[in-house]
Scaffold this active site. Structure first.
Site, PDB file in Angstrom:
ATOM      1  N   PHE A 192      12.868  14.483  10.722  1.00 30.46           N
ATOM      2  CA  PHE A 192      11.515  13.960  10.865  1.00 30.46           C
ATOM      3  C   PHE A 192      11.499  12.847  11.930  1.00 30.46           C
ATOM      4  CE2 PHE A 192       7.859  11.706   8.471  1.00 30.46           C
ATOM      5  CZ  PHE A 192       6.921  12.398   9.219  1.00 30.46           C
ATOM      6  N   GLU A 205       1.294   5.566   0.750  1.00 31.11           N
ATOM      7  CA  GLU A 205       0.748   6.784   1.369  1.00 31.11           C
ATOM      8  C   GLU A 205       1.135   8.007   0.535  1.00 31.11           C
ATOM      9  OE1 GLU A 205       1.032   7.709   5.778  1.00 31.11           O
ATOM     10  OE2 GLU A 205       2.131   9.423   4.961  1.00 31.11           O
ATOM     11  N   ALA A 227      -1.801  18.385   9.633  1.00 28.39           N
ATOM     12  CA  ALA A 227      -1.836  18.666  11.066  1.00 28.39           C
ATOM     13  C   ALA A 227      -2.951  19.666  11.372  1.00 28.39           C
ATOM     14  CB  ALA A 227      -0.494  19.224  11.506  1.00 28.39           C
ATOM     15  N   TYR A 286       3.451   2.088  16.994  1.00 28.67           N
ATOM     16  CA  TYR A 286       4.778   2.694  17.157  1.00 28.67           C
ATOM     17  C   TYR A 286       5.775   1.679  17.718  1.00 28.67           C
ATOM     18  CZ  TYR A 286       2.262   6.998  16.285  1.00 28.67           C
ATOM     19  OH  TYR A 286       1.493   7.974  15.693  1.00 28.67           O
ATOM     20  N   LYS A 316      -7.572   0.140  20.723  1.00 30.53           N
ATOM     21  CA  LYS A 316      -8.013   0.513  19.367  1.00 30.53           C
ATOM     22  C   LYS A 316      -8.613  -0.707  18.654  1.00 30.53           C
ATOM     23  CE  LYS A 316      -4.014   3.380  18.640  1.00 30.53           C
ATOM     24  NZ  LYS A 316      -3.106   4.065  17.709  1.00 30.53           N
ATOM     25  N   HIS A 327       3.808  -1.017   3.737  1.00 33.99           N
ATOM     26  CA  HIS A 327       3.160   0.272   3.473  1.00 33.99           C
ATOM     27  C   HIS A 327       4.288   1.264   3.205  1.00 33.99           C
ATOM     28  CE1 HIS A 327      -0.039   3.295   3.792  1.00 33.99           C
ATOM     29  NE2 HIS A 327       0.781   4.027   4.512  1.00 33.99           N
ATOM     30  N   HIS A 380       5.484   5.832  20.861  1.00 29.06           N
ATOM     31  CA  HIS A 380       5.184   7.228  20.540  1.00 29.06           C
ATOM     32  C   HIS A 380       5.930   8.107  21.537  1.00 29.06           C
ATOM     33  CE1 HIS A 380       2.729  10.904  20.404  1.00 29.06           C
ATOM     34  NE2 HIS A 380       2.410  10.535  19.179  1.00 29.06           N
ATOM     35  N   ASP A 418      -1.699  15.261  15.935  1.00 29.10           N
ATOM     36  CA  ASP A 418      -0.787  16.069  16.753  1.00 29.10           C
ATOM     37  C   ASP A 418      -1.490  17.332  17.214  1.00 29.10           C
ATOM     38  OD1 ASP A 418       1.627  14.578  16.858  1.00 29.10           O
ATOM     39  OD2 ASP A 418       1.869  14.970  14.717  1.00 29.10           O
ATOM     40  N   SER A 464       0.880  -1.179   0.000  1.00 27.53           N
ATOM     41  CA  SER A 464       0.000   0.000   0.000  1.00 27.53           C
ATOM     42  C   SER A 464       0.908   1.217   0.000  1.00 27.53           C
ATOM     43  CB  SER A 464      -0.929  -0.019   1.216  1.00 27.53           C
ATOM     44  OG  SER A 464      -0.196  -0.208   2.403  1.00 27.53           O
TER      45      SER A 464
END
Ligand code: FAD
Length: 294
Positions: free
Chosen positions: A223, A21, A55, A152, A172, A273, A156, A113, A19
């Site tokens: 990043f 993004e 964001a 993560y 989740k 991904h 995170h 965020d 996939s």
């Protein structure tokens, strides 16, 4: 697994799922780039292509338009990213219903965020969805969407611990998430360790590794620092001295990314991904090396 062993692999024999993004373009030139990339990658038959949500919900319209264009002009299945940031439940529900009516069946559900920037405290909108868990449940109430969530492997930056991270992923999944896509990582050991913990916790959904081909090392390292992904010393060494040498950098970038996916393949991973950054070439080359053909 060494790079040498990886060379003898015949990935064509494996059933792979990929996939991609993309992010919504800000202007006509960027839209042209995006569209060229979508068209170049589409024949590789990804399971879905996801479109990010800026964001603070800043790309609400552009995300919607990009998703719509993909739906109208390609055979791809778009997955729309959606966050809880700066919107009431009613506003978010309206977006979700719009997507359903358009024929979108995939959503990537995120907390998002804070509008005040990464690293500052997240304050949910008082009338909005309060967390990613809350959002997943809300989406599932509106329609039988296929819902992806984040994961993560290196935790995170706001997470108290990796255990808290996994508890949140479990919540989740209990709220209806169908699969997770990881934050990018450069050292596969983080992914494999995380996967082991996730399975031990009884979580059985797919945990798709998010792969960031390093188009620009300095940008990727910056990043990574903001997202909590570590940058191994060996990776920095590989790009050392190449800031002004675009051609060599591209070749090194391809080698590094292919090595990473081959190592994941060797560890039994068959879903990938790709964070394309709206650039097709490198991702196309990696997919070719994975045995995928148009
Ligand atoms: P979650 O996984 O829900 O939570 C992240 C952290 O918040 C937790 O680890 C925990 O420390 C804390 N937390 C959450 N709930 C609680 C609680 N109840 N109590 C205590 N602590 C809690 N951002 C965008 O703006 N747009 C995008 O399109 C986008 N796409 C992404 C796609 C992927 C695959 C990934 C991995 C990230 C993406 N992001 C995107 C970034 C994401 O929005 C940020 O990382 C954000 O800070 C967290 O959102 P989340 O849904 O990943 O959070």
């Amino acid at each position: 697994m060494s790079a040498f062993n990886a060379r003898s692999r015949q990935p064509q024999a494996l059933p792979l799922g990929i996939s991609f993004e993309f992010f919504p373009p800000k202007n006509d030139k960027m839209a042209e780039n995006l569209w060229e990339s979508v068209q170049r990658l589409a024949p590789l038959k990804p399971r879905f292509v996801s479109v990010t949500y800026g964001a603070g919900g800043s790309t609400r319209e552009r995300t919607h338009q990009t998703v719509k264009r993909i739906l109208d002009e390609t055979h791809l299945k778009p997955a729309a990213h959606l966050t809880c940031v700066a919107a009431t439940k009613a506003e978010t529900d309206e977006i979700i219903k719009d997507y359903w009516d358009m024929g979108v069946r995939h959503i990537v559900a995120l907390r998002g965020d804070p509008t005040t920037g990464i690293g500052t405290k997240f304050e949910a909108h008082p009338e909005g969805y309060q967390s990613s868990v809350d959002l997943v449940a809300g989406i599932k109430k509106i329609g039988d969407f296929d819902v992806c969530v984040s994961a993560y492997p290196e935790k995170h930056p706001e997470s108290a611990s990796i255990e808290a991270e996994i508890d949140l992923l479990k919540a989740k999944v209990d709220a209806g998430a169908n699969r997770a896509i990881t934050q990018f990582f450069f050292d596969n050991a983080h992914y494999f360790r995380y996967l082991e913990r996730v399975r031990k916790a009884g979580i059985n959904i797919e945990i798709i590794p998010g792969i960031l081909p390093v188009q620009n090392f300095t940008a990727a390292a910056n990043f990574a620092q903001r997202t909590g992904a570590s940058v191994p010393e060996w990776l920095a060494k590989r790009f050392e001295g190449l800031d002004e040498d675009v051609e060599t950098r591209r070749m090194v970038a391809a080698a590094v990314a292919i090595e990473q996916v081959y190592d994941l393949l060797d560890g039994g991973v068959s879903e990938f991904h790709f964070y394309t950054m709206n650039k097709a070439d490198l991702v196309f080359a990696i997919c070719h090396m994975l045995g995928l053909r148009t």
